[in-house]
Design an enzyme around this catalytic site. Structure first.
Site, short mmCIF file in Angstrom:
data_model
loop_
_atom_site.label_atom_id
_atom_site.label_comp_id
_atom_site.label_asym_id
_atom_site.label_seq_id
_atom_site.Cartn_x
_atom_site.Cartn_y
_atom_site.Cartn_z
N ARG A 1 0.71 -1.17 -0.48
CA ARG A 1 -0.37 -0.14 -0.22
C ARG A 1 0.69 1.38 0.28
O ARG A 1 1.28 2.17 -1.03
CB ARG A 1 -1.11 0.02 1.02
CG ARG A 1 -2.35 0.72 1.06
CD ARG A 1 -1.95 2.22 1.64
NE ARG A 1 -1.57 2.68 2.78
CZ ARG A 1 -0.51 3.80 2.92
NH1 ARG A 1 -0.55 5.04 2.04
NH2 ARG A 1 -0.27 3.68 4.86
N ASP A 2 1.60 2.01 1.22
CA ASP A 2 1.99 2.92 1.25
C ASP A 2 3.27 2.91 -0.03
O ASP A 2 3.46 4.14 -0.66
CB ASP A 2 2.88 3.11 2.70
CG ASP A 2 3.44 3.74 3.10
OD1 ASP A 2 3.75 4.20 4.05
OD2 ASP A 2 3.30 5.02 2.46
N HIS B 1 10.93 6.47 7.94
CA HIS B 1 11.49 6.70 6.95
C HIS B 1 12.52 6.90 7.17
O HIS B 1 13.36 7.31 7.56
CB HIS B 1 10.68 7.90 6.28
CG HIS B 1 8.77 7.69 5.51
ND1 HIS B 1 8.49 8.62 4.43
CD2 HIS B 1 8.02 6.65 6.27
CE1 HIS B 1 7.67 7.73 4.08
NE2 HIS B 1 7.50 6.49 5.06
N CYS C 1 10.23 8.97 -1.27
CA CYS C 1 9.47 10.35 -0.55
C CYS C 1 9.32 11.47 -1.70
O CYS C 1 10.33 11.64 -2.86
CB CYS C 1 10.88 10.64 0.49
SG CYS C 1 10.52 11.98 0.98
N ASN D 1 10.67 4.49 3.03
CA ASN D 1 9.76 3.70 3.97
C ASN D 1 11.87 2.50 4.16
O ASN D 1 12.11 2.65 3.48
CB ASN D 1 9.20 2.61 3.50
CG ASN D 1 7.06 3.21 3.40
OD1 ASN D 1 6.93 3.32 3.99
ND2 ASN D 1 6.66 3.15 2.45
N HIS E 1 6.63 4.12 12.46
CA HIS E 1 6.21 4.37 10.90
C HIS E 1 7.69 5.27 10.40
O HIS E 1 7.56 6.46 9.89
CB HIS E 1 5.20 3.97 10.34
CG HIS E 1 4.43 4.41 9.39
ND1 HIS E 1 4.32 3.20 8.41
CD2 HIS E 1 5.22 5.34 8.17
CE1 HIS E 1 3.99 3.60 6.46
NE2 HIS E 1 5.15 4.67 6.96
#
Lengths: 337, 335
Positions: free
Chosen positions: B51-52, B245, B276, B285, B243
């Protein structure tokens, strides 16, 4: 603990203390959270011009190396490893060691150590005006044999000669221990072996011992175990960590080392220098990324990140390669405000 | 003896006059605590790659490829795989096939497949398509909220409240996200108190877990520690996730600090999928492979088979025709 008074038991055993006073654990945790458990300041040893360039395929002109070192000298770094007095047959990139050492502008308050694997290299370095040298041991017998053609014991004897020669000339010596967290040939390395080699280097007269995760396989778990073992033999204040980022573990490994009292970190501008044992992979951790982390933690380094980014940009252009530094990549991708 | 201890106040106890022999002990305790003794035995990894990750990849991936990726990830031992997002395809074209993906994947027993549902409409569509867990996305920055989802933080929380109420009625668990917890591309620094406020509201409205996102990867162990110290006063640490990055290379160091502070749920993305959007060419991520490598090296259980995970990463990178962002995957050194 038998018949000891309770107060003595509490001094000797944290577990006993917490068992008898459970509320104390929460208080100590709060204290731990609010107090700083990191060093106030960290010394960065910049190894880009030597360890970095040595592992880059492209042979650079002497003028470019000198300019790189001069740019780094202007950034606030206090130690910049300039070159290596090894035979140019083995390391062609370092063939111009004398010209580099005599060509750089020696900034005040900056040290420019050079690698000297043996007496011959040491004498050449002295003739070229060196004021600090470094010797490179290994915690792995196989790596020592393959890398410098002799056993660990034999290498220690060679280094002992160099250190004696250096002491006579009042030249400080830095010791390195490679394969501290793993070896490309032997696999796992016993932390006690690392401690043994580190101790020998320290006792023979090295003022600092840098523990290298040569193939970057270490994790915070193996870093902690290794440092616990080494710190029984060598004081934390004398230790440095030289982490490779081949498996992306360098920064958490460095963080663990800082938490254990280490306050000297080796790194290379732009993350120069791939890993010769894992083709296409990265090697040294980037100085820019280390600085970003340390400054974000309020740790003083004295280094100007912007100037290091400039030096990184310069050397990557010269090498026609992309930087390995994530900070540099992020900054170059940001829209200009 | 215990009564005497209770009478001694903290400042007196820690002052040098009482006994500086206690200070070295306390420092050793701190060093020991920080350097690994308080790590969780087990960490739950929430895989957000499908997803992300994919959402931030330019190449639109065919539905079958997404389904195959999710199936491979399920086989690797991950217990949570974020499958897709029920947002309007006008905003996120990559997620246009949300229904087909959710219906097409193999729902492995014991594995959860949350989907994003930004509003009630998305939630209803998700439930209809068979979703059994959903996620909602708040922000700790007003400007980010406005630019990202076109409304203020308060307004977004009202929308989410609707979703959570409906989800609770339907027996569907809801995961809450807070973005920009360590910095915002528009506002710069974000106050930890603001993060705590949004996290608390999401938790109080019924989210079972709150994932704190360093959306632009600017955080460091310093800011992570500071933010978590404030947030964990409002939301229990066992309901928190991080979460991170890796845009500035800080992700694993930040995650380590979070683990040391009691967090035991970490989001990551296979192969570090998803750049990003605020720093072109930069990474986004953190890579699941690199995270698993670190956790296993720390002796922390994850249930994940790194080899199978790397296979999934290799598969999706081939499909996207891009290099992996995972350093573990890049390293070919056999040890």
């Amino acid at each position: 603990m038998g018949n000891l008074p309770t107060s003595v038991k509490h001094c000797l055993s944290y577990d006993q203390l917490i068992q008898d006073y459970p509320w104390l654990r929460r208080w100590l945790l709060e204290e731990a959270e609010t107090a700083s458990e990191y060093p106030e300041s960290v010394k960065i040893v910049e190894v880009g011009p030597r360890d970095g360039l040595q592992n880059e395929k492209e042979i650079l002109p002497t003028g470019v190396k000198i300019q790189l070192i001069d740019m780094l000298s202007g950034s606030g770094l206090r130690v910049i490893e300039a070159t290596s007095f090894v035979s140019s047959k083995w390391v062609p990139q370092m063939a111009d060691h004398t010209e580099v050492l005599t060509g750089i502008k020696r900034a005040p308050h900056v040290q420019y150590p050079v690698l000297t694997p043996n007496m011959q290299g040491f004498q050449d370095a002295v003739a070229a005006g060196v004021t600090e040298v470094a010797v490179f041991g290994s915690a792995s017998e196989t790596f020592s044999l393959k890398n410098i053609n002799c056993s660990i014991d034999e290498s220690m004897r060679r280094f002992d000669e160099v250190v004696k020669g250096a002491k006579a000339k009042m030249i400080p010596v830095r010791g390195y221990v490679s394969c501290a967290l793993g070896c490309p040939y032997e696999g796992q390395i016993d932390p006690s072996k690392v401690a043994e080699v580190a101790k020998r280097l320290y006792e023979m007269g090295c003022y600092e011992v840098s523990l290298g995760d040569t193939i970057g396989v270490g994790t915070p778990g193996s870093m902690r175990k290794m440092l616990q073992c080494v710190m029984k033999e060598v004081p934390a204040s004398v230790l440095a960590v030289h982490c490779h980022d081949t498996y992306g573990q360098a920064l958490p490994n460095i963080l663990t080392a800082l938490q254990m009292g280490v306050c000297v970190v080796d790194s290379a501008v732009a993350g120069l220098g791939g890993c010769p044992y894992a083709q296409g992979s990265s090697g040294n951790v980037s100085t820019e990324d280390v600085l970003y982390m340390l400054h974000g933690m309020g740790i003083h380094t004295g280094v100007n990140l912007a100037k290091v980014l400039e030096a990184g940009d310069f050397i990557c252009t010269a090498l026609q390669r992309k930087t390995n530094s994530k900070v540099a990549q992020a900054r170059s991708g940001m829209p200009r405000s | 003896m215990a009564a005497v201890w209770r009478l001694v106040n903290r400042s007196a106890f820690s002052s040098a006059t009482i006994g500086h022999q206690y200070l070295p002990f306390s420092s050793a305790v701190k060093a020991g605590m920080r350097a690994g003794q308080t790590l969780p035995e087990r960490v739950k990894i929430v895989e957000v790659g499908p997803r992300d990750g994919l959402q931030n990849e330019k190449t639109i991936v065919p539905t079958e490829t997404k389904i195959h990726l999710i199936d491979m990830l399920s086989e690797s031992g991950l217990s949570v795989v974020e499958a897709t997002s029920f947002v309007s395809p006008k905003w996120v074209p990559q997620m246009a096939d949300q229904v087909e993906v959710l219906k097409g994947i193999y729902r492995k027993p014991g594995v959860s497949y949350p989907v994003l549902t930004p509003n009630l409409k998305g939630f209803q569509a998700a439930v209809k398509a068979g979703a059994s867990e959903v996620a909602i996305f708040g922000a700790a920055s007003e400007q980010f909220s406005k630019k990202n989802i076109n409304c203020s933080v308060d307004e977004s929380l009202r929308r989410f409240d609707e979703v959570v109420k409906a989800a609770t009625e339907a027996g569907v668990p809801v995961r809450g996200y807070v973005s920009c917890v360590l910095g915002c591309p528009y506002e710069g620094k974000v106050r930890p108190e603001k993060v705590a406020h949004v996290a608390k509201r999401l938790y109080s409205m019924g989210c079972y877990e709150i994932s704190l996102g360093d959306t632009i990867g600017v955080g460091t162990p310093g800011s992570m520690q500071e933010m978590l110290a404030v947030v964990s006063r409002e939301v229990p640490v066992n309901a928190l996730a991080v979460h991170c990055h890796d845009t500035y290379g800080q992700a694993l160091a930040n995650i380590l600090v979070a683990l040391q502070m009691g967090v035991s749920v970490v989001d990551s993305s296979v192969s570090g999928l998803g750049g990003c959007p605020y720093a072109q060419g930069a990474s986004g991520n953190v890579a699941t492979e690199d995270l698993v490598y670190m956790l296993h090296g720390l002796g922390i259980q994850t249930g994940v088979d790194l080899t199978k995970l790397m296979d999934a990463g290799a598969f999706i990178c081939r499909s996207l025709n891009r290099k992996t962002s995972s350093k573990v995957a890049q390293a070919t050194c056999k040890l």
